[in-house]
Scaffold this motif. Sequence first.
Motif, short mmCIF file in Angstrom:
data_model
loop_
_atom_site.label_atom_id
_atom_site.label_comp_id
_atom_site.label_asym_id
_atom_site.label_seq_id
_atom_site.Cartn_x
_atom_site.Cartn_y
_atom_site.Cartn_z
N ASP A 142 6.56 77.77 71.93
CA ASP A 142 7.90 78.22 72.23
C ASP A 142 8.83 77.03 72.43
O ASP A 142 8.51 76.10 73.15
CB ASP A 142 7.78 79.03 73.53
CG ASP A 142 9.05 79.77 73.84
OD1 ASP A 142 9.82 80.00 72.91
OD2 ASP A 142 9.24 80.11 75.01
N PRO A 145 15.00 80.09 72.70
CA PRO A 145 15.13 81.45 72.17
C PRO A 145 15.16 81.54 70.65
O PRO A 145 14.92 82.60 70.09
CB PRO A 145 16.47 81.93 72.75
CG PRO A 145 17.19 80.71 73.14
CD PRO A 145 16.16 79.69 73.50
N THR A 146 15.46 80.45 69.96
CA THR A 146 15.59 80.55 68.51
C THR A 146 14.55 79.73 67.76
O THR A 146 14.38 79.92 66.56
CB THR A 146 16.97 80.03 68.06
OG1 THR A 146 17.11 78.71 68.57
CG2 THR A 146 18.08 80.90 68.58
N MET A 148 10.84 77.24 67.24
CA MET A 148 9.43 77.00 67.50
C MET A 148 9.18 75.52 67.29
O MET A 148 9.83 74.88 66.45
CB MET A 148 8.58 77.78 66.52
CG MET A 148 8.74 79.27 66.61
SD MET A 148 7.97 79.90 68.05
CE MET A 148 6.27 79.64 67.66
N ARG A 212 12.76 80.82 64.48
CA ARG A 212 12.00 82.07 64.55
C ARG A 212 12.47 83.04 63.48
O ARG A 212 11.71 83.86 62.98
CB ARG A 212 12.21 82.73 65.90
CG ARG A 212 11.52 81.98 66.96
CD ARG A 212 11.71 82.68 68.27
NE ARG A 212 11.19 81.82 69.29
CZ ARG A 212 11.11 82.14 70.56
NH1 ARG A 212 11.55 83.31 70.94
NH2 ARG A 212 10.63 81.31 71.42
#
Lengths: 600, 218
Positions: A142, A145-146, A148, A212
Amino acid sequence: MDTVTLTIDGRPITVQKGKTVLQAALEAGISVPYYCYHPGISIDGSCRVCVVKIEKMPKLQTSCSTTCTDGMVVMTRDPEVVEARAGVFEFLLVNHPLDCPVCDKGGECPLQDFSYTFGPAESRMDFPRRVFDGEGVKADVDFGPTLMLNRNRCILCTRCVRFMKEIDADAQINIVDRGYGSEIATFQEQGVHTLISGNLMDVCPVGAITTRDYRFKSRPWDNPGVVDTICTLCSKGCNTSAWLKAKPEWARGSRLIRMTPRFNPDVNNYWMCDIGRFDYHWVEGETRLRRPMMRRGTALEPAAWHDVEPRLRDRIQEVVTADPTAVRFLVSAHASNEELFVVKQLVEGLLGADGIKAVSMTWTRSEKPQPAGTKFKVPATDAPNVNGARDLGYDVGQGNDGLPDLTALRTAVEGGRVKAVYVIDPGPQGSIGDVSWLIEARRNGTLPLLIVQGVVTTPLTDAADFVLPGAAYVEKDALYTNDQGRVQAASSAIAPPGEALEDWQILVNVARALGLTLPYTSSSDVRRALAAAMPGGPYADADKIGFAQPLPASSWLQASNPSERWKWDFFFQDLPPVKGHSVQTEGSAQALFIPLKPVG
Amino acid sequence: MSFHPRMEYAPAKFHKSERTLAEQGGDFKYTPENQAKFDENVTHYPPEQRKSAILFALYLAQGQQGYLTAAAMQHVAQQIGCTAAEVEDVVTYYTMFYRTPVGKYVINVCRTLSCALLGAERVTEELSAALGIKPGETDPTGTFTLVEVECLGACDRAPVVMVNDEWHERLAPEQSAKLIADIRTKGAAAFTGCHLNKEAQQGAGARGTGDRGKGDRT
């Protein structure tokens, strides 16, 4: 302009003073590999692959950090350089997992391309690779939020670190630990939280940072269509490319597979924000309007265009005959210049010379949470064409600096003085602002007729009497005027879904049904009329603006990473960019490649 | 619309990083004395290079708490005006910042070339045996932490160990156990100290290749 003249590979090259040797070489079409160098961010000199030999300098120099001087003699194909460069590549690949077949960057990866071109044929390293978070897919962790992050693939070029520090002005990414254990990380693994995080995928020269959104969705060779367009989700008008995935006709899912920024030094530089990059799913989403609809009794039922148009004409004419001032238009600033131009002609034909007063423009504003020092400021106005509406004579109040004033329209609707409202809303859901008062007026019968020409199902379309499906910004050739007043072209990448039509076409059809003659058969006809109607200004050449057609991406894969695209747009490259083709062994006087031999 | 439109993959589905993180720790704030020291030190640098005070700021925090927690890093970041990530960058780079609690005496054994040639590895083994802990560990009483480090800059007096901020030079492996016993009884007085400092105190201009006048400078 001050210039300096230097010699690279025996060719005299004149460049602007202050440019680096790497920039000079690239501009002259001489291929020099690089990773830590990115034209949009500062120079670091950490990856070492851009080494060149410069006469009278004691050692090989990194060309990205060496400024050109007069009379400099640079060699990029000298055997010494070739060997040193291959050595650097061998080290870069010591720990890099060779998972290219499953890596999202595979096929458009500078590490792949440059390694094939400049690296050694094979590695001499036979010990296990360093592993950070696990092997294979477990290494993808992670990263906000967007994004990787795969640390195993990282080559520590620090482009992402510098991007966050310089462009976003919030240094959230750093290198933790040191030496062999160095890794890219955010504080306490919190991840990257910024409105421009998607650019990190572009600047990353390997598959370490992926979005992501695009992960595992497509491969470069699956995207045969790429269209140069612009983003219309705010007033900035970033230049972008829309990537299309090849699919058999029966396949489900979207064809539009990602948006990437396109270099434009005057508008968006190399970047775009996450809203434009990730918020395109609605275009091919479930909520799209695909068929015209008409209210029969209480239900809104699908109908054919040829059934809708006469009914629509009857209802509108009924109102206009009774009282021409009872017809109002509510137009989103997501409408393009062509559409606004046709609307203007429609209202003038229908309501008389000052019919434009019956049109209210609308848009929304939201201040974006960004660090104070950011170099990529996303405007507050969430509509692309407020300036276009202003130029065409619509009342936009304070324009991009303010909110639209709909109180007059609202008072008139709620007071029952308006008998018909025609809404034109080609933007995503919510982009028209708060229209709950309009829905309420239709529901309680204060407003007898509501026509909505839109692209997605919203509470407004649910309340409408007529729903006319239009085209979203990637589905039509259209001009938008951004907050700088630049007229830019958004090209059609995909066709409107179902029976939806381009918005200018719907307006022309409605006008024809109402007995008005608007002699347009294509959007370029509209632009020609627009150019003729507004000579001298920025619209004088509206009919000459070119629109991109879907371009085979094969020609783009030459540029590898989308963020490297600028080279192909702005510089000529003389080397055939064929993968696996060694430029070191051909076309050069020093056609000498020294293979590294295994030790012992 | 949220600024980050809905992503198809939920964060819960991802593998989490295995990176060792500092503990968050309770609220951290400089004591008034440390705050005064920090405010004074920051004036040594131009205002636009306030970040230069980062090492001093971190030492103050570490001195106050014994080690650095995430809360302490955030406090330092706020004090010098940079992001917490930049502070973490510095903290993880240097071996002398601790992200876990350490013992009262942190024994740093040099393992770089000169010391290694003169038996640093055996020193580590002996210390390890005497303390009952492996390098990188702290003993259960919280008295000793044993760490292997790179060059401590006293190659002419190898093998060298540094205990907290004090040197102990020419530590033969067989004396290691005795050093531990001495620390237990005598504390800091057990160390030989840095010969350069001693010579400087005695005012003796040093002679010989190894020392080349450095004593005069301190």
